[in-house]
Design a protein around this motif. Structure first.
Motif, short mmCIF file in Angstrom:
data_model
loop_
_atom_site.label_atom_id
_atom_site.label_comp_id
_atom_site.label_asym_id
_atom_site.label_seq_id
_atom_site.Cartn_x
_atom_site.Cartn_y
_atom_site.Cartn_z
N HIS A 156 0.88 -1.17 0.00
CA HIS A 156 0.00 0.00 0.00
C HIS A 156 0.92 1.23 0.00
O HIS A 156 1.23 1.81 1.04
CB HIS A 156 -0.91 -0.01 1.22
CG HIS A 156 -1.99 -1.03 1.15
ND1 HIS A 156 -2.49 -1.68 2.25
CD2 HIS A 156 -2.68 -1.54 0.09
CE1 HIS A 156 -3.45 -2.53 1.88
NE2 HIS A 156 -3.56 -2.46 0.58
N ALA A 159 -0.25 4.60 1.59
CA ALA A 159 -0.26 4.54 3.06
C ALA A 159 1.15 4.69 3.62
O ALA A 159 1.37 5.35 4.64
CB ALA A 159 -0.90 3.24 3.53
N ARG A 162 2.13 8.45 3.23
CA ARG A 162 1.04 9.38 3.54
C ARG A 162 1.52 10.67 4.19
O ARG A 162 0.90 11.74 4.03
CB ARG A 162 0.01 8.68 4.44
CG ARG A 162 -1.31 9.42 4.55
CD ARG A 162 -2.41 8.51 5.04
NE ARG A 162 -3.66 9.21 5.22
CZ ARG A 162 -4.84 8.61 5.37
NH1 ARG A 162 -4.90 7.27 5.34
NH2 ARG A 162 -5.95 9.31 5.53
N TYR A 174 -9.77 8.19 1.69
CA TYR A 174 -8.83 7.13 1.33
C TYR A 174 -9.46 5.76 1.55
O TYR A 174 -10.19 5.54 2.52
CB TYR A 174 -7.56 7.24 2.18
CG TYR A 174 -6.64 6.03 2.08
CD1 TYR A 174 -5.82 5.86 0.97
CD2 TYR A 174 -6.60 5.07 3.10
CE1 TYR A 174 -4.98 4.75 0.86
CE2 TYR A 174 -5.77 3.97 3.00
CZ TYR A 174 -4.96 3.82 1.87
OH TYR A 174 -4.14 2.72 1.77
N ASN A 176 -8.69 1.27 0.74
CA ASN A 176 -7.88 0.20 0.15
C ASN A 176 -8.72 -1.07 0.09
O ASN A 176 -9.60 -1.29 0.93
CB ASN A 176 -6.57 -0.02 0.93
CG ASN A 176 -6.81 -0.45 2.36
OD1 ASN A 176 -7.28 -1.55 2.63
ND2 ASN A 176 -6.49 0.44 3.31
#
Length: 388
Positions: A156, A159, A162, A174, A176
């Motif tokens: 990710h 992330a 970020r 956001y 995922n």
């Protein structure tokens, strides 16, 4: 069968080598027939069979894709042309006058704007994009997955990075999702699955009818004044594609044909679907930039080549060689050794070969010039990439 003391056979005799039929051993018979066949061929035919046929087979294997692309005008017609809308802009002209030049009215207040993207690993391009659009975006919407479109596992990456995007945090939606983990499936199915999930995230972010929705990949960046124009002007098309200047590897290599897949939509509940194909006949000229494969690290080039929907273009393993990739970048050549995707022989031949170097850095995203040392690799004259 016996007839008057002679053997009779229904098999035809060999006119070239009649003595073969008298051979008893199967091996001897086969060798004799082979000699007969060769005796029946002249030297030119033999050379053709032994030399040129294998060369043709190898050539078709190595360059079959090029042959197919070169012959494209024979089997595929060009798409219907867009209706191009002239784009007017000057920083010193009032917005009401700019809207009138386009044939549109002016609103009492601007529309809300949602910028929605699927994210893979383009951290630098995302920051340049959001810095460009920041003044005019109501909600930044980002979705990432733990797998690529081709089913490869991935981190990710947003992330993990970020902290670089604290400036948009109050306006960030956001999400995922887990990939479908179906290796060997057409990657466009996984891509479509993720785009449907992005539709759901947009609804959670609070998008409403007549809000503006930007649909584009991370590296397809509308310029700020284009979005400001569309949020203030009334009577704009419900779906409007954006003609973007098209670059490869950096802003040094500008491709002749412009990018058109990015679009802006006046959102309609139950009708608007996040997609990346043609959805309208209207396109606004000179509306931003598309910088494809604009990465800092060689490893990112390799990752994208294996990860995105056109991974089938990696036909040979040496295409992923870091030294080769670096050489291709500096030459402005094609990573997949492909011919241009054009629809006429004139355009195919005219666009063959490396992209000419450009030494102009006029009208690029402002954040590049505010941080030239950090993004030096994206500016003309800096083709060397970092390892890792």
């Amino acid at each position: 069968m016996m007839s008057d003391g002679y053997y009779y056979t229904s098999k035809k005799s060999d006119d070239i080598c009649p003595d073969v039929c008298g051979q008893d051993s199967p091996t001897t018979l086969s060798m004799s027939r082979l000699r007969c066949m060769l005796r029946g061929l002249d030297l030119k035919a033999l050379i053709f069979l032994v030399v040129f046929v294998p060369m043709f087979i190898v050539g078709a294997y190595l360059h079959g894709q090029k042959i197919t692309y070169f012959l494209r005008p024979l089997w595929q017609s060009p798409p219907k042309p867009f209706i191009e809308i002239t784009h007017y802009y000057h920083e010193n002209v009032p917005m009401e006058d700019i809207c009138k030049l386009h044939g549109w009215g002016i609103r009492e207040y601007p529309r809300r704007v949602f910028d929605a993207v699927l994210f893979s690993n383009e951290v630098d391009m995302l920051k340049i994009r959001w810095k460009e659009l920041y003044p005019y975006i109501t909600q930044f919407v980002l979705l990432e997955s733990n797998s690529t479109f081709t089913g490869l596992p991935k981190l990710h990456n947003f992330a993990l990075n970020r902290d670089q995007f604290k400036f948009i945090e109050p306006r960030l939606a956001y999400g995922n999702i887990a990939g479908r983990d179906k290796k060997g499936e057409n990657p466009f199915f996984e891509e479509a699955y993720q785009r449907v999930a992005l539709d759901q995230l947009l609804r959670l972010a609070g998008i409403e009818d007549d809000d503006l929705l930007i649909m584009s990949d991370v590296d397809e960046i509308p310029n700020a004044h284009t979005i400001n124009l569309l949020r203030w002007c009334d009577d704009i098309p419900h779906v409007l594609h954006l003609h973007l200047k098209n670059y490869l590897y950096s802003f040094e290599f500008q491709i002749k044909h412009r990018s058109w897949r990015a679009s802006v939509h006046r959102y309609q509940s139950g009708k608007t679907r996040y997609a990346h194909y043609r959805q309208s006949d209207y396109i606004l000229a000179d509306a931003g930039w598309h910088c494809s494969f604009c990465f800092r690290h060689i490893s990112d080039f390799i990752f994208k080549m294996k990860a995105y929907s056109h991974s089938d273009r990696v036909r040979f393993s040496h295409y992923l060689n870091p030294t080769r990739i670096q050489d291709v970048i500096c030459k402005g050549a094609d990573l997949y050794d492909m011919l241009p995707e054009e629809y006429t022989f004139k355009d195919i031949i005219g666009n063959m070969g490396p992209i000419p170097h450009s030494y102009s850095a006029i009208d690029l995203p402002s954040y590049l010039f505010e941080n030239p040392d950090k993004y030096k690799y994206l500016l003309p004259g800096n083709c060397k990439r970092e390892n890792g």
